[in-house]
Motif scaffolding. Sequence first.
Motif, PDB file in Angstrom:
ATOM      1  N   ALA A   9      -1.957  -0.660  -3.654  1.00  0.00           N
ATOM      2  CA  ALA A   9      -3.277  -0.297  -3.148  1.00  0.00           C
ATOM      3  C   ALA A   9      -3.184   0.981  -2.324  1.00  0.00           C
ATOM      4  O   ALA A   9      -2.127   1.302  -1.775  1.00  0.00           O
ATOM      5  CB  ALA A   9      -3.831  -1.427  -2.287  1.00  0.00           C
ATOM      6  N   LYS A  10      -4.288   1.686  -2.255  1.00  0.00           N
ATOM      7  CA  LYS A  10      -4.411   2.895  -1.425  1.00  0.00           C
ATOM      8  C   LYS A  10      -3.307   3.905  -1.731  1.00  0.00           C
ATOM      9  O   LYS A  10      -2.665   4.446  -0.841  1.00  0.00           O
ATOM     10  CB  LYS A  10      -4.425   2.525   0.049  1.00  0.00           C
ATOM     11  CG  LYS A  10      -5.578   1.605   0.407  1.00  0.00           C
ATOM     12  CD  LYS A  10      -5.561   1.239   1.864  1.00  0.00           C
ATOM     13  CE  LYS A  10      -6.703   0.274   2.151  1.00  0.00           C
ATOM     14  NZ  LYS A  10      -6.679  -0.222   3.511  1.00  0.00           N
ATOM     15  N   ASP A  16      -3.899   2.648  -8.250  1.00  0.00           N
ATOM     16  CA  ASP A  16      -3.910   1.334  -7.615  1.00  0.00           C
ATOM     17  C   ASP A  16      -3.856   0.288  -8.722  1.00  0.00           C
ATOM     18  O   ASP A  16      -4.349   0.515  -9.831  1.00  0.00           O
ATOM     19  CB  ASP A  16      -5.189   1.137  -6.799  1.00  0.00           C
ATOM     20  CG  ASP A  16      -5.231   2.009  -5.559  1.00  0.00           C
ATOM     21  OD1 ASP A  16      -4.212   2.635  -5.220  1.00  0.00           O
ATOM     22  OD2 ASP A  16      -6.306   2.050  -4.928  1.00  0.00           O
ATOM     23  N   SER A  34       0.857  -1.187   0.000  1.00  0.00           N
ATOM     24  CA  SER A  34       0.000   0.000   0.000  1.00  0.00           C
ATOM     25  C   SER A  34       0.893   1.237   0.000  1.00  0.00           C
ATOM     26  O   SER A  34       2.105   1.146   0.247  1.00  0.00           O
ATOM     27  CB  SER A  34      -0.895   0.007   1.240  1.00  0.00           C
ATOM     28  OG  SER A  34      -0.109   0.230   2.399  1.00  0.00           O
TER      29      SER A  34
END
Length: 145
Positions: free
Chosen positions: A70-71, A119, A22
């Motif tokens: 991600a994120k 992402d 992330s």
Amino acid sequence: MGTAAQACPDYNLSPGESYRASGADLYQQRFFDVIAGGQNYIWNCPNVRPGTDTGAGFFPSAPDFSFDLAKMGRYELVISVVSECDAALLINTASANWYYDDDDNGNLDPRIVLTRPNDGRIDMWIGTYDGEYCNARLELETFDR
């Protein structure tokens, strides 16, 4: 025809190493050892057209690294290489954009900053400007935008 496709960087090939991370995970710089270099001259590859630098570079067919990110919404992502030779960096982002760099990290090493990374999967090839091979280290780090 199949041989020609294998002779260029191809994100459909299995990467050497795969990771999930992330934006927060990469807020602390992460390091990954690799041998820089490859047999494919980038400008002989019609499937690879970076929208950034257009210098020389030799890269492997399969990505050295694949990251499932991600994120990433609030971060920029800095991707750099430190090597014992004149390294080059090629990436293909989750939005299917190609990026190339040769010397923006100083000392003949590459650096690419993605100011708004998406992402998803990002593939990275660590090559060399002149087709040689050497020890190198991929470095990833996020920063608040």
